[in-house]
Write a protein that holds these residues in place. Structure first.
Motif, short mmCIF file in Angstrom:
data_model
loop_
_atom_site.label_atom_id
_atom_site.label_comp_id
_atom_site.label_asym_id
_atom_site.label_seq_id
_atom_site.Cartn_x
_atom_site.Cartn_y
_atom_site.Cartn_z
N GLN A 1 0.84 -1.15 0.13
CA GLN A 1 0.13 -0.09 -0.15
C GLN A 1 0.82 1.35 0.12
O GLN A 1 1.97 1.20 0.66
CB GLN A 1 -0.94 -0.08 1.36
CG GLN A 1 -1.92 -0.90 1.17
CD GLN A 1 -3.08 -0.94 2.29
OE1 GLN A 1 -2.74 -0.65 3.20
NE2 GLN A 1 -4.32 -1.40 1.97
N ALA A 2 0.32 2.33 -0.48
CA ALA A 2 0.96 3.78 -0.43
C ALA A 2 1.58 3.88 0.93
O ALA A 2 0.59 3.81 1.95
CB ALA A 2 -0.04 4.54 -1.05
N GLY A 3 2.63 4.36 1.14
CA GLY A 3 3.40 4.75 2.53
C GLY A 3 3.91 3.63 2.82
O GLY A 3 4.54 3.79 3.90
N GLY A 4 3.94 2.43 2.22
CA GLY A 4 4.70 1.33 2.82
C GLY A 4 6.04 1.33 2.60
O GLY A 4 6.50 2.04 1.69
N SER A 5 6.75 -0.03 2.69
CA SER A 5 8.00 -0.27 2.63
C SER A 5 8.48 -1.39 1.77
O SER A 5 7.41 -2.33 2.18
CB SER A 5 8.93 -0.11 3.65
OG SER A 5 8.92 0.96 4.35
N LYS B 1 5.08 5.34 -3.22
CA LYS B 1 3.77 6.01 -3.99
C LYS B 1 3.38 5.13 -4.99
O LYS B 1 4.12 4.53 -5.73
CB LYS B 1 4.24 7.35 -4.50
CG LYS B 1 4.95 8.25 -3.49
CD LYS B 1 5.29 9.32 -4.10
CE LYS B 1 6.13 10.45 -2.89
NZ LYS B 1 6.61 11.77 -3.53
N PRO B 2 2.34 5.48 -5.49
CA PRO B 2 1.68 4.69 -6.63
C PRO B 2 2.50 4.83 -7.81
O PRO B 2 2.71 3.93 -8.72
CB PRO B 2 0.19 5.22 -6.93
CG PRO B 2 -0.15 5.54 -5.51
CD PRO B 2 1.04 6.02 -4.64
N GLU B 3 3.19 6.10 -8.08
CA GLU B 3 3.88 6.13 -9.17
C GLU B 3 5.29 5.47 -9.04
O GLU B 3 5.96 5.53 -9.94
CB GLU B 3 4.24 7.77 -9.46
CG GLU B 3 4.69 8.49 -8.06
CD GLU B 3 3.37 9.12 -7.46
OE1 GLU B 3 2.45 8.63 -7.26
OE2 GLU B 3 3.82 10.27 -6.85
#
Length: 115
Positions: A13-17, A86-88
């Motif tokens: 998910q966005a924000g993850g690593s 980020k999604p990008e």
């Protein structure tokens, strides 16, 4: 000849690593630098980060302060720690090794970041 094997991609998910690893084998003593490139659908392959045998590193502006690159020379392995994804950042990530004028590539690992 240098062979590269990548691991560590996946869905996050966005924000993850995520952490990518790339192990080199073969003529590893000839490697000057290792790094990571990525290619998103419909886009050109671009440099994400690389690191020389002496430890000097380069990052794309889009990933500075979020990604780090490290290298274990004893294991002939390079790591890409990706934080605040980020999604990008979604792309196929390719490991790269440079030996003189020769470039070697891994098979690629998919990184998908959902919003």
């Amino acid at each position: 000849q240098v062979e590269l094997v990548e691991s560590g991609g996946g869905l996050v998910q966005a924000g993850g690593s995520l952490r990518l690893s790339c192990a080199a084998s073969g003529r590893t003593a000839s490697i000057n630098a290792m790094g990571w490139y990525r290619q998103a659908p419909g886009k050109q392959r671009e440099l994400v980060a690389d690191i020389t045998s002496g430890g000097g590193s380069t990052f794309a502006d889009s990933v500075k302060a979020r990604f780090t690159i490290s290298r274990d020379n004893a294991k002939n392995t390079v790591y890409l720690q990706m934080n605040s994804l980020k999604p990008e950042d979604t792309a196929v990530y390719y490991c790269n090794a440079r030996s003189g004028y020769n470039y070697y590539w891994g098979q690629g690992t998919q990184v998908t970041v959902s919003s």
